[in-house]
Design a protein around this motif. Sequence first.
Motif, PDB file in Angstrom:
ATOM      1  N   ARG A 142       0.827  -1.210   0.000  1.00  0.00           N
ATOM      2  CA  ARG A 142       0.000   0.000   0.000  1.00  0.00           C
ATOM      3  C   ARG A 142       0.865   1.265   0.000  1.00  0.00           C
ATOM      4  O   ARG A 142       0.445   2.303  -0.481  1.00  0.00           O
ATOM      5  N   LEU A 143       2.070   1.151   0.503  1.00  0.00           N
ATOM      6  CA  LEU A 143       2.991   2.282   0.518  1.00  0.00           C
ATOM      7  C   LEU A 143       3.774   2.381  -0.792  1.00  0.00           C
ATOM      8  O   LEU A 143       3.876   3.450  -1.384  1.00  0.00           O
ATOM      9  N   THR A 144       4.319   1.254  -1.261  1.00  0.00           N
ATOM     10  CA  THR A 144       5.226   1.277  -2.414  1.00  0.00           C
ATOM     11  C   THR A 144       4.510   1.222  -3.756  1.00  0.00           C
ATOM     12  O   THR A 144       5.048   1.702  -4.755  1.00  0.00           O
ATOM     13  N   ALA A 145       3.336   0.618  -3.800  1.00  0.00           N
ATOM     14  CA  ALA A 145       2.593   0.492  -5.057  1.00  0.00           C
ATOM     15  C   ALA A 145       1.102   0.706  -4.801  1.00  0.00           C
ATOM     16  O   ALA A 145       0.291  -0.207  -4.946  1.00  0.00           O
ATOM     17  N   PRO A 146       0.735   1.920  -4.404  1.00  0.00           N
ATOM     18  CA  PRO A 146      -0.673   2.179  -4.086  1.00  0.00           C
ATOM     19  C   PRO A 146      -1.553   2.009  -5.315  1.00  0.00           C
ATOM     20  O   PRO A 146      -1.195   2.464  -6.405  1.00  0.00           O
ATOM     21  N   ASP A 147      -2.673   1.331  -5.121  1.00  0.00           N
ATOM     22  CA  ASP A 147      -3.595   1.171  -6.248  1.00  0.00           C
ATOM     23  C   ASP A 147      -4.584   2.341  -6.252  1.00  0.00           C
ATOM     24  O   ASP A 147      -4.494   3.259  -5.429  1.00  0.00           O
ATOM     25  N   VAL A 148      -5.526   2.295  -7.160  1.00  0.00           N
ATOM     26  CA  VAL A 148      -6.471   3.391  -7.323  1.00  0.00           C
ATOM     27  C   VAL A 148      -7.299   3.597  -6.051  1.00  0.00           C
ATOM     28  O   VAL A 148      -7.606   4.729  -5.670  1.00  0.00           O
ATOM     29  N   HIS A 149      -7.636   2.514  -5.341  1.00  0.00           N
ATOM     30  CA  HIS A 149      -8.419   2.632  -4.105  1.00  0.00           C
ATOM     31  C   HIS A 149      -7.600   3.313  -3.006  1.00  0.00           C
ATOM     32  O   HIS A 149      -8.129   4.137  -2.252  1.00  0.00           O
ATOM     33  N   ASP A 150      -6.318   2.949  -2.920  1.00  0.00           N
ATOM     34  CA  ASP A 150      -5.441   3.587  -1.934  1.00  0.00           C
ATOM     35  C   ASP A 150      -5.336   5.082  -2.201  1.00  0.00           C
ATOM     36  O   ASP A 150      -5.432   5.900  -1.282  1.00  0.00           O
ATOM     37  N   ARG A 151      -5.130   5.438  -3.452  1.00  0.00           N
ATOM     38  CA  ARG A 151      -4.972   6.853  -3.809  1.00  0.00           C
ATOM     39  C   ARG A 151      -6.266   7.635  -3.579  1.00  0.00           C
ATOM     40  O   ARG A 151      -6.234   8.768  -3.108  1.00  0.00           O
ATOM     41  N   ARG A 152      -7.406   7.037  -3.903  1.00  0.00           N
ATOM     42  CA  ARG A 152      -8.693   7.701  -3.693  1.00  0.00           C
ATOM     43  C   ARG A 152      -8.990   7.894  -2.212  1.00  0.00           C
ATOM     44  O   ARG A 152      -9.604   8.878  -1.828  1.00  0.00           O
ATOM     45  N   ALA A 153      -8.571   6.937  -1.397  1.00  0.00           N
ATOM     46  CA  ALA A 153      -8.861   6.992   0.037  1.00  0.00           C
ATOM     47  C   ALA A 153      -8.034   8.059   0.742  1.00  0.00           C
ATOM     48  O   ALA A 153      -8.476   8.626   1.743  1.00  0.00           O
ATOM     49  N   ALA A 154      -6.838   8.311   0.245  1.00  0.00           N
ATOM     50  CA  ALA A 154      -5.913   9.204   0.952  1.00  0.00           C
ATOM     51  C   ALA A 154      -5.316  10.278   0.047  1.00  0.00           C
ATOM     52  O   ALA A 154      -4.098  10.456   0.010  1.00  0.00           O
ATOM     53  N   PRO A 155      -6.142  11.040  -0.660  1.00  0.00           N
ATOM     54  CA  PRO A 155      -5.564  12.037  -1.563  1.00  0.00           C
ATOM     55  C   PRO A 155      -4.815  13.147  -0.819  1.00  0.00           C
ATOM     56  O   PRO A 155      -3.824  13.666  -1.334  1.00  0.00           O
ATOM     57  N   LEU A 156      -5.257  13.505   0.359  1.00  0.00           N
ATOM     58  CA  LEU A 156      -4.576  14.553   1.133  1.00  0.00           C
ATOM     59  C   LEU A 156      -3.241  14.042   1.665  1.00  0.00           C
ATOM     60  O   LEU A 156      -2.230  14.737   1.614  1.00  0.00           O
ATOM     61  N   LEU A 157      -3.245  12.815   2.155  1.00  0.00           N
ATOM     62  CA  LEU A 157      -2.058  12.196   2.749  1.00  0.00           C
ATOM     63  C   LEU A 157      -0.965  11.948   1.715  1.00  0.00           C
ATOM     64  O   LEU A 157       0.213  11.923   2.048  1.00  0.00           O
ATOM     65  N   ARG A 158      -1.363  11.780   0.467  1.00  0.00           N
ATOM     66  CA  ARG A 158      -0.395  11.461  -0.588  1.00  0.00           C
ATOM     67  C   ARG A 158      -0.080  12.654  -1.501  1.00  0.00           C
ATOM     68  O   ARG A 158       0.714  12.530  -2.414  1.00  0.00           O
ATOM     69  N   HIS A 159      -0.684  13.795  -1.250  1.00  0.00           N
ATOM     70  CA  HIS A 159      -0.487  14.949  -2.132  1.00  0.00           C
ATOM     71  C   HIS A 159       0.820  15.661  -1.778  1.00  0.00           C
ATOM     72  O   HIS A 159       0.961  16.218  -0.691  1.00  0.00           O
TER      73      HIS A 159
END
Length: 185
Positions: A142-159
Amino acid sequence: MPGYSADLSPLIAATARWLVSAYPAVGGAMSTALAEAQARQAATVAAWLRYPTAVDAALAALTGAGGSGRLDRLLGAAGGDRDGPGGFGDPERAWRTWVDEVVASWAACLLSCPELARSAVAALSPGNGTGGGSGGFGEFRRLTAPDVHDRRAAPLLRHPDLVAGVADLHRADLIARLRDDSVAG
């Protein structure tokens, strides 16, 4: 999983909780769970890099993590370092004393840059001088290869722009640490 991970568990849990509080998930319960999993993986990798030996982990547990006061002030959160209601003296906020600023900064770097996250997980491999000895990329997918669900769930955390204030605090130290590991490995 390193043998000393239990010593770092409160630090990892509090730092991950702070990250998700500062950069909340978007969506319902599933999104919250996915964001928490990503923050936990990032905080784990960052903590293992920051405290690479059992002695380092024990010293961190003994001396304390430093707390979230500076991070809270950076993001404009009230009461980050005060006693009383809303401050560290408040039992509801006592977990904030376990937040490690450097681990939070490094975790923000890892969450906002999967390439950096992959380098960090690779640095945890046995023989690189870290106590990590982790299962590798699969353990931290989930950290090294986030999928579309991971990215959608945490857009602020990953921006990258939104987490830059926290990430930039100690980014140079993380890059130097990873550089040292690649030379040693």
